[in-house]
Motif scaffolding. Structure first.
Motif, PDB file in Angstrom:
ATOM      1  N   ASN A   1      -3.823 -14.552   6.585  1.00  0.00           N
ATOM      2  CA  ASN A   1      -3.533 -15.749   5.915  1.00  0.00           C
ATOM      3  C   ASN A   1      -3.342 -16.839   6.903  1.00  0.00           C
ATOM      4  OD1 ASN A   1      -1.005 -15.887   7.252  1.00  0.00           O
ATOM      5  ND2 ASN A   1       0.017 -14.839   5.588  1.00  0.00           N
TER       6      ASN A   1
ATOM      7  N   GLY B   1      -1.071  -6.447   3.426  1.00  0.00           N
ATOM      8  CA  GLY B   1       0.055  -7.218   3.933  1.00  0.00           C
ATOM      9  C   GLY B   1      -0.531  -8.245   4.778  1.00  0.00           C
TER      10      GLY B   1
ATOM     11  N   SER C   1      -1.087  -6.534  -1.607  1.00  0.00           N
ATOM     12  CA  SER C   1      -0.691  -6.472  -0.398  1.00  0.00           C
ATOM     13  C   SER C   1      -0.344  -5.167   0.193  1.00  0.00           C
ATOM     14  CB  SER C   1       0.930  -7.194  -0.245  1.00  0.00           C
ATOM     15  OG  SER C   1       1.947  -6.399  -0.973  1.00  0.00           O
TER      16      SER C   1
ATOM     17  N   CYS D   1       4.711  -9.072   4.748  1.00  0.00           N
ATOM     18  CA  CYS D   1       3.828 -10.505   4.772  1.00  0.00           C
ATOM     19  C   CYS D   1       4.922 -11.675   4.798  1.00  0.00           C
ATOM     20  CB  CYS D   1       3.080 -10.586   3.165  1.00  0.00           C
ATOM     21  SG  CYS D   1       1.906 -12.025   3.465  1.00  0.00           S
TER      22      CYS D   1
ATOM     23  N   LEU E   1       3.957 -14.532   3.628  1.00  0.00           N
ATOM     24  CA  LEU E   1       3.908 -15.403   2.754  1.00  0.00           C
ATOM     25  C   LEU E   1       4.113 -14.652   1.167  1.00  0.00           C
ATOM     26  CD1 LEU E   1       0.697 -17.567   3.360  1.00  0.00           C
ATOM     27  CD2 LEU E   1       2.997 -18.300   3.689  1.00  0.00           C
TER      28      LEU E   1
ATOM     29  N   CYS F   1      -0.325 -12.325  -5.795  1.00  0.00           N
ATOM     30  CA  CYS F   1      -0.189 -11.179  -5.067  1.00  0.00           C
ATOM     31  C   CYS F   1       1.092 -10.489  -5.195  1.00  0.00           C
ATOM     32  CB  CYS F   1      -0.588 -11.353  -3.581  1.00  0.00           C
ATOM     33  SG  CYS F   1      -0.660 -10.096  -2.629  1.00  0.00           S
ATOM     34  N   MET F   2       2.181 -11.144  -5.016  1.00  0.00           N
ATOM     35  CA  MET F   2       3.611 -10.352  -5.195  1.00  0.00           C
ATOM     36  C   MET F   2       4.446 -11.519  -5.922  1.00  0.00           C
ATOM     37  SD  MET F   2       4.569 -10.544  -1.315  1.00  0.00           S
ATOM     38  CE  MET F   2       3.519  -9.672  -0.844  1.00  0.00           C
TER      39      MET F   2
ATOM     40  N   CYS G   1       2.227 -15.182  -1.924  1.00  0.00           N
ATOM     41  CA  CYS G   1       1.481 -15.635  -2.787  1.00  0.00           C
ATOM     42  C   CYS G   1       1.540 -15.299  -4.289  1.00  0.00           C
ATOM     43  CB  CYS G   1       0.065 -15.238  -2.548  1.00  0.00           C
ATOM     44  SG  CYS G   1      -0.403 -15.897  -0.761  1.00  0.00           S
TER      45      CYS G   1
HETATM   46 FE1  SF4 Z   1      -0.714 -13.772   0.182  1.00  0.00          FE
HETATM   47 FE2  SF4 Z   1      -2.033 -12.098   1.658  1.00  0.00          FE
HETATM   48 FE3  SF4 Z   1       0.688 -12.215   1.699  1.00  0.00          FE
HETATM   49 FE4  SF4 Z   1      -0.585 -11.246  -0.355  1.00  0.00          FE
HETATM   50  S1  SF4 Z   1      -0.685 -10.216   1.529  1.00  0.00           S
HETATM   51  S2  SF4 Z   1       1.073 -12.561  -0.253  1.00  0.00           S
HETATM   52  S3  SF4 Z   1      -2.491 -12.724  -0.265  1.00  0.00           S
HETATM   53  S4  SF4 Z   1      -0.789 -13.633   2.361  1.00  0.00           S
END
Ligand code: SF4
Ligand code: SAM
Length: 329
Positions: A101, A72, A325, A25, A27, A32-33, A29
């Motif tokens: 995202n 992801g 993810s 990913c 990002l 989420c992680m 978030c």
């Molecule tokens: Fe954010 Fe989606 Fe990436 Fe998780 S998988 S960190 S929710 S963008």
């Protein structure tokens, strides 16, 4: 059960498959992680597009009618547009969508639409740049908004915006998001924060759907929509002047009784419940010399062992155990 299609022991019809095509990913978030991300799987551990397509094909032949591509972040995987075209061409598919995202959507939307994708869900938890950066640990709000605009321009519809409702983070933006839904004539859905892995879970931040609806109800006369089946697990309300708002309550009012889903992780683990630790590893079947029909049998077995409901949120509750993810949300 004589009705065609896949049914579990509780007579639920299972017709929806969520395919995670990558664990990576762009990002991070916080819900989420962890900040450093989750350790990425080796390339060889991820199912190839050919393997993912085989699973999708067998699933559709058994009665899966809806497929959602997720991750992801699905748009970071190279070749995703070609894959979308191949999945979209499967005969028997009634609904085909992707969750993103939105960071790379402005560039990808037109080709995705051309490849046969019908609609997108975009995850966006705030309309304020500084809060975006706090939640996702990266800048990018403007790019996501540009992605939403482009998705609308090319006709990916309906567009749904998913907002994880977080106390003390974005709970002051509930009415802003309702105004956004009106302006953009889209649907904004507030999702309850779910416990995934220990480091991403802060129970104090969880805001229930009832709390969200109380805020929305303080400004709007919310008209429930009657289109229950299309709405899936969300309770949706029409806003005066256009736009929809919805709430998804996996914890406070779980919708297990009508759950119709299977999930496949990027490394080929089939999960019949987001919160169950039980998985079926399809990779050996895809890579070994399994008999024809073994994949179909594995899918049927996973459906058969789907639990009646999850118990997350109850005493002695457990978590999903995997970062969202990995499981695709
Ligand atoms: Fe954010 Fe989606 Fe990436 Fe998780 S998988 S960190 S929710 S963008
Ligand atoms: N990266 C894509 C995205 O963010 O849309 C797709 C994968 S993401 C795991 C899918 C969905 O799961 C997103 O809408 C995200 O907000 C949601 N999600 C992730 N962790 C969550 C959590 N702990 N509770 C509730 N929703 C979560």
């Amino acid at each position: 059960m004589n009705e065609p299609g896949l049914h579990d022991r509780f007579l639920r019809r299972i017709n929806y498959l969520r395919l995670s095509i990558t664990d990576r990913c762009n990002l991070r978030c916080s819900y989420c992680m962890p900040a450093e991300g989750v350790s990425a799987l080796d390339h060889g551990d991820i199912l190839s597009y050919e393997e993912l397509l085989r699973v999708a094909r067998v699933a559709v032949s058994l009665g899966i009618e809806k497929i959602r591509i997720t991750g992801g972040e699905p748009l970071v995987r190279r070749g995703v547009v070609g894959f979308v075209a191949r999945v979209g061409a499967l005969p028997g598919l009634r609904d085909f969508s992707l969750t993103t995202n939105g960071l790379l959507l402005a560039d990808a939307a037109a080709s995705l639409r051309q490849a046969g994708l019908r609609r997108v869900n975009v995850s966006l938890d705030t309309l304020r740049p500084e809060v975006f950066e706090r939640i996702t640990r990266r800048p990018g709000l403007e790019r996501v908004l540009a992605g939403l605009a482009e998705a609308r321009r090319v006709g990916l519809a309906p567009i749904k915006v998913n907002v994880v409702a977080l106390r003390g983070v974005n709970d002051g933006e509930i009415l802003d998001f309702a105004a956004f839904a009106q302006q953009e004539a889209c649907e904004v859905r507030f999702i309850e924060f779910m416990p995934s892995t220990a480091d991403a879970w802060d129970g104090g931040q969880m805001l229930t759907s009832a709390e969200v609806l109380a805020v929305l109800g303080s400004r709007y006369d919310l008209q429930p929509t009657t289109n229950g089946s299309a709405a899936g697990p969300s309770r949706t309300f029409r806003l005066p002047g256009g736009g929809l708002v919805g709430v998804i309550s996996p914890l406070s009012d779980h919708f297990c009784g009508s759950c119709n889903r299977l999930r496949l992780t990027a490394e080929g683990k089939l999960r019949s419940c987001l919160f169950s630790q039980e998985e079926t590893d399809l990779r050996p079947l895809l890579r070994g010399a399994a008999a024809a029909g073994a994949l179909a049998a594995a899918l049927r077995d996973a459906v058969h062992s789907k639990p009646e409901r999850h118990t997350v949120g109850e005493a002695g509750q457990h978590k999903c155990g995997l970062s969202m993810s990995r499981v695709g949300g």
